[in-house]
Design an enzyme around this catalytic site. Structure first.
Site, PDB file in Angstrom:
ATOM      1  CG  ASP A  68      -2.128   0.956   1.165  1.00  0.00           C
ATOM      2  OD1 ASP A  68      -1.939   2.004   0.655  1.00  0.00           O
ATOM      3  OD2 ASP A  68      -3.232   0.464   1.531  1.00  0.00           O
ATOM      4  CB  SER A  93      -6.387   2.221   0.268  1.00  0.00           C
ATOM      5  OG  SER A  93      -5.095   2.761   0.275  1.00  0.00           O
ATOM      6  CB  THR A 127      -5.700  -3.065   0.983  1.00  0.00           C
ATOM      7  OG1 THR A 127      -5.202  -1.694   0.954  1.00  0.00           O
ATOM      8  CG2 THR A 127      -5.172  -3.697  -0.405  1.00  0.00           C
ATOM      9  CD  GLU A 176      -3.147  -3.609   2.764  1.00  0.00           C
ATOM     10  OE1 GLU A 176      -3.652  -4.001   3.529  1.00  0.00           O
ATOM     11  OE2 GLU A 176      -3.096  -2.330   2.390  1.00  0.00           O
ATOM     12  CG  ASP A 220      -0.992   4.497   2.796  1.00  0.00           C
ATOM     13  OD1 ASP A 220      -1.024   5.313   1.928  1.00  0.00           O
ATOM     14  OD2 ASP A 220      -1.966   4.580   3.806  1.00  0.00           O
ATOM     15  CG  ASP A 254      -3.021   0.850  -2.581  1.00  0.00           C
ATOM     16  OD1 ASP A 254      -2.032   1.144  -2.520  1.00  0.00           O
ATOM     17  OD2 ASP A 254      -3.894   0.788  -1.494  1.00  0.00           O
ATOM     18  CG  HIS A 300      -2.970   8.311  -1.384  1.00  0.00           C
ATOM     19  ND1 HIS A 300      -4.251   7.819  -1.350  1.00  0.00           N
ATOM     20  CD2 HIS A 300      -2.566   7.913  -0.161  1.00  0.00           C
ATOM     21  CE1 HIS A 300      -4.303   6.889  -0.218  1.00  0.00           C
ATOM     22  NE2 HIS A 300      -3.405   7.002   0.426  1.00  0.00           N
TER      23      HIS A 300
HETATM   24 MG    MG Z   1      -4.156  -0.557   2.584  1.00  0.00          MG
HETATM   25 ZN    ZN Z   2      -3.112   6.069   2.457  1.00  0.00          ZN
END
Ligand code: MG
Ligand code: ZN
Length: 391
Positions: free
Chosen positions: A72, A113, A166, A280, A285, A327, A354
Site C-alpha cells: 500500500d 486505497s 485494501t 498486503e 502507506d 494501489d 497519495h
Molecule cells: Mg491498505
Molecule cells: Zn493512504
C-alpha cells in the site's frame, strides 16, 4: 445575523469540515509532522538480510495459483529506499517482468486505497471510498469470490485491520470504506479459507451485539489471537487476529507478515484446484503519510521479505504466479541521498497524502510476461481472472 456571528459560524463550519474530511484514518489526509523534519527524512542504516536468487520456473503455460501482493503506497522511491537500505538488493530483483499501473479512480486523478483495492480485486474503476461496488454503488464480484465459487482456496493477509480498505476490497461490498463493522460481517457471508490481520474490535465489539469470532468458530474456523499460535496451524480454516485494530509499525510489531504469508501459503496449497491469496504490506502507506523515511524503509523491507517467502514457494511449486504492485503511491517520495555500504537513505516528500503517479508492477511465474508495459490497474484484475479461468 451580524457580520461577526457570520464569520464565527463560518469558522466553526470550517473546523468541523476539516475534522470530517480527515476521518477515517489514513485516507487522503495530511499527516505531515513539521517537527523533526530532517530526522524524519534520514534512515541512517541498519543490518542487511541476504537475498536469494530464484529462477522463474519454465514449463507450465498457465498458473494454477496466484499470489497478489499489494504494497500500500509503494511507489518506486519506496522500493528503492528499501533496496538501498539493504545494501542494494531486494527479493524483488527476482522479478524480471515489470510494468506500470495507472492508478486513477473513476472520480479522481488520485485514488484512495478503497477504489485502488476495488480496481485490483474486481477490475472496475470506481469512486474513492468505494469497497467492491461500482460508481452506482452496485456490488461487483471480486477475484477472490470468483475463485471461491470455482472451488479454489482463498486467503487474505494484511498488517492493517483486515477490515481496512485494501483487504476489504477482496471480501466486502460497501458504499463507504469506513463501514468497518459491516465489512467484518461480510466475512461470514463467504467461505474464505484463511485470513490473518488486525481488526479484532470490528468482529467482537460491535454495535449490533454480534460476536463474529464466535460465529466464525461455529462455522469451523480456528480463531487465534497471536502470530505464535497462528503459525502453528497446519490444516483447516483459519481466522488469525494480530491486533485490535492495525498492527504496530515496524520494528515494534516484530515478525508477523512473513510467518503469516508462509502460514497462508501452507494452508491454501493443500487444495487440489489451486488458490488465490492477497498479501498486503499495509503500513508503507501509513509511514509515507507521516513522511517518515525510516518507517517507509522498514515497512518496505518487511514486505520484501514476505515477497521472499512467496518466491520460495513459487520457485519450487512451478505453477504459481506472483504479482507485486501498489494501489497508489503515497507521500510523493523521492530520494535525495543514500549509500549502499551503510544502507543510509535520505527521503524527501512532496505530499502528506497519495499521489497520481503510476506505480510499478512486478510479475514472476507462468504468464508473468502479460504484466509488462503500461496498464490500467483494472487490467491486473482482469488478466488474473482470465488466467485462473474465472470469467
Ligand atoms: Mg491498505
Ligand atoms: Zn493512504
Amino acid at each position: 445575523m451580524n457580520k461577526t456571528n457570520r464569520l464565527l459560524n463560518r469558522l466553526i463550519f470550517s473546523i468541523l469540515m476539516a475534522g470530517f474530511i480527515s476521518f477515517p484514518g489514513y485516507g487522503q489526509e495530511e499527516y505531515k509532522d513539521p517537527k523533526n523534519k530532517a530526522l524524519n527524512e534520514l534512515y541512517s542504516g541498519g543490518s542487511f538480510y541476504e537475498v536469494q536468487n530464484y529462477a522463474q520456473p519454465t514449463g507450465k503455460k498457465q498458473p494454477k495459483n496466484i499470489i497478489l501482493m499489494i504494497g500500500d503506497g509503494m511507489g518506486l522511491a519506496q522500493v528503492y529506499s528499501a533496496m538501498t537500505a539493504n545494501g542494494g538488493h531486494l527479493f524483488l530483483e527476482n522479478f524480471k517482468n515489470i510494468g506500470f499501473s495507472k492508478t486513477y479512480s473513476s472520480d479522481n486523478y488520485i485514488t484512495d486505497s478503497a477504489a485502488g483495492g476495488t480496481a485490483l480485486s474486481s477490475g472496475i474503476k470506481t469512486y474513492n471510498g468505494a469497497i467492491g461496488v461500482d460508481p452506482d454503488k452496485k456490488p461487483v464480484p471480486n477475484i477472490r469470490e470468483l475463485a471461491e465459487i470455482k472451488g479454489l482456496k482463498t486467503g487474505l493477509v494484511s498488517t492493517s485491520a483486515i477490515t481496512h480498505a485494501t483487504p476489504a476490497s477482496f471480501i466486502a461490498h460497501a458504499s463507504s470504506r469506513s463501514s468497518y463493522e459491516d465489512i467484518a460481517a461480510d466475512f461470514l457471508k463467504t467461505n474464505i479459507d484463511v485470513f490473518i490481520g488486525g481488526g479484532i474490535k470490528n468482529f467482537e465489539e460491535r454495535k449490533d451485539g454480534r460476536n463474529l469470532s464466535k460465529e466464525l468458530k461455529d462455522k469451523g474456523y480456528q480463531v487465534l489471537y497471536n502470530i505464535a499460535d497462528i503459525q502453528k496451524i497446519k490444516s483447516g480454516k483459519l481466522a488469525g487476529f494480530t491486533a485490535q485494530e492495525h498492527d504496530a509499525p515496524m520494528p515494534e510489531r516484530g515478525e508477523i507478515l512473513v510467518p503469516a504469508t508462509q502460514t497462508a501459503i501452507n494452508l491454501l496449497s493443500q487444495g487440489k484446484k489451486g488458490f488465490f491469496l492477497m498479501v498486503e504490506g499495509s503500513e508503507i502507506d501509513f509511514l509515507a503519510h507521516e513522511n517518515k523515511t525510516p518507517g517507509v524503509v522498514l515497512e518496505t523491507l518487511d514486505f520484501d521479505r514476505a515477497i521472499g517467502a512467496a518466491l520460495k514457494f513459487a520457485a519450487s511449486n512451478g505453477e504459481t504466479l506472483i504479482i507485486v504492485t501498489a494501489d497508489h503511491e503515497t507521500g510523493g517520495m523521492t530520494l535525495n541521498g543514500g549509500e549502499y555500504k551503510t544502507g543510509k537513505v535520505i527521503g524527501k516528500f512532496t505530499s502528506g497524502g497519495h499521489t497520481g503517479i503510476a506505480v510499478p508492477v512486478y510479475a514472476f511465474g507462468p504468464c508473468a510476461e502479460q504484466f509488462t508495459g503500461f496498464m490500467e490497474n483494472t487490467d491486473i484484475a482482469k488478466r488474473m481472472m482470465k488466467l485462473l479461468k474465472l470469467n
